[in-house]
Design an enzyme around this catalytic site. Structure first.
Site, PDB file in Angstrom:
ATOM      1  N   ASN A   9      -3.089 -18.356  -3.415  1.00 23.03           N
ATOM      2  CA  ASN A   9      -1.917 -17.548  -3.788  1.00 23.03           C
ATOM      3  C   ASN A   9      -0.736 -18.111  -2.999  1.00 23.03           C
ATOM      4  O   ASN A   9      -0.587 -17.827  -1.822  1.00 23.03           O
ATOM      5  CB  ASN A   9      -2.190 -16.079  -3.429  1.00 23.03           C
ATOM      6  CG  ASN A   9      -0.944 -15.210  -3.588  1.00 23.03           C
ATOM      7  OD1 ASN A   9       0.040 -15.619  -4.196  1.00 23.03           O
ATOM      8  ND2 ASN A   9      -1.006 -14.001  -3.048  1.00 23.03           N
ATOM      9  N   LYS A  11       2.256 -17.394  -3.176  1.00 20.38           N
ATOM     10  CA  LYS A  11       3.331 -16.415  -2.969  1.00 20.38           C
ATOM     11  C   LYS A  11       4.681 -17.077  -3.298  1.00 20.38           C
ATOM     12  O   LYS A  11       4.729 -17.967  -4.155  1.00 20.38           O
ATOM     13  CB  LYS A  11       3.280 -15.847  -1.549  1.00 20.38           C
ATOM     14  CG  LYS A  11       1.869 -15.313  -1.212  1.00 20.38           C
ATOM     15  CD  LYS A  11       1.830 -14.451  -0.002  1.00 20.38           C
ATOM     16  CE  LYS A  11       0.394 -13.967   0.206  1.00 20.38           C
ATOM     17  NZ  LYS A  11       0.267 -13.022   1.319  1.00 20.38           N
ATOM     18  N   HIS A  95      -1.341  -7.206  -6.519  1.00 13.32           N
ATOM     19  CA  HIS A  95      -1.324  -7.685  -5.134  1.00 13.32           C
ATOM     20  C   HIS A  95      -0.620  -6.642  -4.260  1.00 13.32           C
ATOM     21  O   HIS A  95       0.351  -6.012  -4.696  1.00 13.32           O
ATOM     22  CB  HIS A  95      -0.610  -9.030  -5.045  1.00 13.32           C
ATOM     23  CG  HIS A  95      -0.760  -9.647  -3.685  1.00 13.32           C
ATOM     24  ND1 HIS A  95       0.019  -9.261  -2.622  1.00 13.32           N
ATOM     25  CD2 HIS A  95      -1.639 -10.555  -3.208  1.00 13.32           C
ATOM     26  CE1 HIS A  95      -0.372  -9.930  -1.540  1.00 13.32           C
ATOM     27  NE2 HIS A  95      -1.382 -10.723  -1.869  1.00 13.32           N
ATOM     28  N   GLU A  97       1.454  -6.794  -1.940  1.00  9.07           N
ATOM     29  CA  GLU A  97       2.897  -6.953  -1.742  1.00  9.07           C
ATOM     30  C   GLU A  97       3.669  -6.381  -2.930  1.00  9.07           C
ATOM     31  O   GLU A  97       4.761  -5.825  -2.765  1.00  9.07           O
ATOM     32  CB  GLU A  97       3.227  -8.443  -1.507  1.00  9.07           C
ATOM     33  CG  GLU A  97       2.775  -8.875  -0.114  1.00  9.07           C
ATOM     34  CD  GLU A  97       2.408 -10.342   0.016  1.00  9.07           C
ATOM     35  OE1 GLU A  97       2.774 -11.147  -0.862  1.00  9.07           O
ATOM     36  OE2 GLU A  97       1.730 -10.682   1.013  1.00  9.07           O
ATOM     37  N   GLU A 166      -8.524  -7.088  -0.708  1.00  5.94           N
ATOM     38  CA  GLU A 166      -7.629  -7.583   0.334  1.00  5.94           C
ATOM     39  C   GLU A 166      -7.122  -6.411   1.167  1.00  5.94           C
ATOM     40  O   GLU A 166      -6.166  -5.725   0.761  1.00  5.94           O
ATOM     41  CB  GLU A 166      -6.431  -8.300  -0.289  1.00  5.94           C
ATOM     42  CG  GLU A 166      -6.799  -9.532  -1.080  1.00  5.94           C
ATOM     43  CD  GLU A 166      -5.608 -10.473  -1.215  1.00  5.94           C
ATOM     44  OE1 GLU A 166      -5.769 -11.642  -0.844  1.00  5.94           O
ATOM     45  OE2 GLU A 166      -4.533 -10.051  -1.653  1.00  5.94           O
ATOM     46  N   GLY A 172      -1.779 -11.925   5.962  1.00  6.02           N
ATOM     47  CA  GLY A 172      -0.710 -12.620   6.672  1.00  6.02           C
ATOM     48  C   GLY A 172      -0.568 -12.200   8.120  1.00  6.02           C
ATOM     49  O   GLY A 172       0.437 -12.512   8.764  1.00  6.02           O
ATOM     50  N   SER A 208      -5.996 -13.356   5.562  1.00  4.98           N
ATOM     51  CA  SER A 208      -6.144 -14.254   6.715  1.00  4.98           C
ATOM     52  C   SER A 208      -7.444 -15.057   6.693  1.00  4.98           C
ATOM     53  O   SER A 208      -8.038 -15.316   7.733  1.00  4.98           O
ATOM     54  CB  SER A 208      -6.008 -13.473   8.028  1.00  4.98           C
ATOM     55  OG  SER A 208      -4.708 -12.904   8.128  1.00  4.98           O
TER      56      SER A 208
HETATM   57  P1  PGA Z   1      -3.129 -14.543   3.609  1.00  5.66           P
HETATM   58  O1  PGA Z   1      -2.763 -13.844   2.225  1.00  5.66           O
HETATM   59  O2  PGA Z   1      -4.316 -15.436   3.357  1.00  5.66           O
HETATM   60  O3  PGA Z   1      -1.905 -15.310   4.006  1.00  5.66           O
HETATM   61  O4  PGA Z   1      -3.469 -13.441   4.570  1.00  5.66           O
HETATM   62  C1  PGA Z   1      -3.746 -13.473   1.294  1.00  5.66           C
HETATM   63  C2  PGA Z   1      -3.083 -12.835   0.098  1.00  5.66           C
HETATM   64  O5  PGA Z   1      -2.128 -12.063   0.274  1.00  5.66           O
HETATM   65  O6  PGA Z   1      -3.491 -13.070  -1.056  1.00  5.66           O
END
Ligand code: PGA
Length: 244
Positions: A9, A11, A95, A97, A166, A172, A208
């Site tokens: 992803n 982003k 997601h 976010e 997640e 993150g 992460s």
């Molecule tokens: P990350 O994000 O691996 O940077 O923690 C995962 C995601 O949001 O899909």
């Protein structure tokens, strides 16, 4: 035998030059005989670039969101049929976010998943609890509410979904759920999916994930792969995860 899958992803990261280098490294170094299947979910403007770079390779690509509508007066939105025009196999929906900052609701996520399935694109349905929800002991209730909202709308096609767990507090932050914490939630999700006739769909973990913790996570019985954010922007790290 359940399908394994590792999805990047990106982003809101990238640019034409950096993407070209990353996609070239993935196509050159990913080994279909040894590594898990991989896919990259890129920003909308780069779907054409991903399509050009990955067509004819076994690496799949997709988007990070989609409109629930088919067409019309929805300024700034992108329809599932447009993703099909650019060869997308996948799109993320729900997601955290988007749920946190862009108003995605359970019902909206379900409508987006339905729009994707109607167009022949596989939804990667993201679910996960916040830290406050985990500390309140509501993790299972939250992820099942999020999953059930989708299953209620796409029940007949549940076996065509991919689901990603997640935990919001692990995205993150450098803070991963332990393999046991992740497995516990995956087992709950798997049971619900099994009841919906979708026991064997890929169930991914995200938050992460790095090369050095992927092997332990992927060794869990109900974790079939990962949804990788930050670490998917470096070919070496992403491929190491696909190899873990
Ligand atoms: P990350 O994000 O691996 O940077 O923690 C995962 C995601 O949001 O899909």
């Amino acid at each position: 035998m359940r399908a394994k899958l590792v999805v990047g992803n990106w982003k809101m990261n990238g640019g034409l030059r950096a993407n070209a280098a990353l996609l070239a490294a993935l196509t050159a170094e990913w080994n279909p005989a040894a590594d898990r299947p991989i896919a990259v979910c890129v920003p909308f403007p780069y779907l054409g670039q991903a399509q050009a770079a990955l067509t004819g390779t076994p690496i799949a690509w997709g988007a990070q969101n989609v409109s629930e509508h088919a067409s019309g007066a929805h300024t700034g939105e992108v329809a599932a049929s447009m993703l099909v025009d650019f060869g997308c196999r996948y799109a993320l929906v729900g997601h955290s976010e988007r749920r946190q900052f862009y108003g995605d609701t359970d019902a909206g996520v379900a409508a987006k998943a339905a729009a994707l399935l109607a167009a022949g694109v596989t939804p990667i349905v993201c679910v996960g609890e916040t830290l406050a929800e985990r500390e309140a002991g509501t993790t299972e209730a939250v992820v099942l509410r999020q999953l059930d909202a989708v299953l209620a709308v796409v029940a007949a096609q549940a076996a065509q979904l991919v689901v990603a767990y997640e935990p919001v507090w692990a995205i993150g932050t450098g803070r991963t759920a332990s393999s046991e914490q992740a497995q516990a939630v995956h087992a709950t999700l798997r049971a619900r999916l099994a009841a919906a006739g979708a026991a064997d769909i890929p169930l991914l973990y995200g938050g992460s994930v790095k090369a050095d913790n992927a092997a332990a996570l992927f060794a869990m019985p109900d974790i079939d792969g990962g949804l990788i954010g930050g670490a998917s922007l470096k070919a070496g790290e992403f491929l190491a995860i696909a190899r873990a």
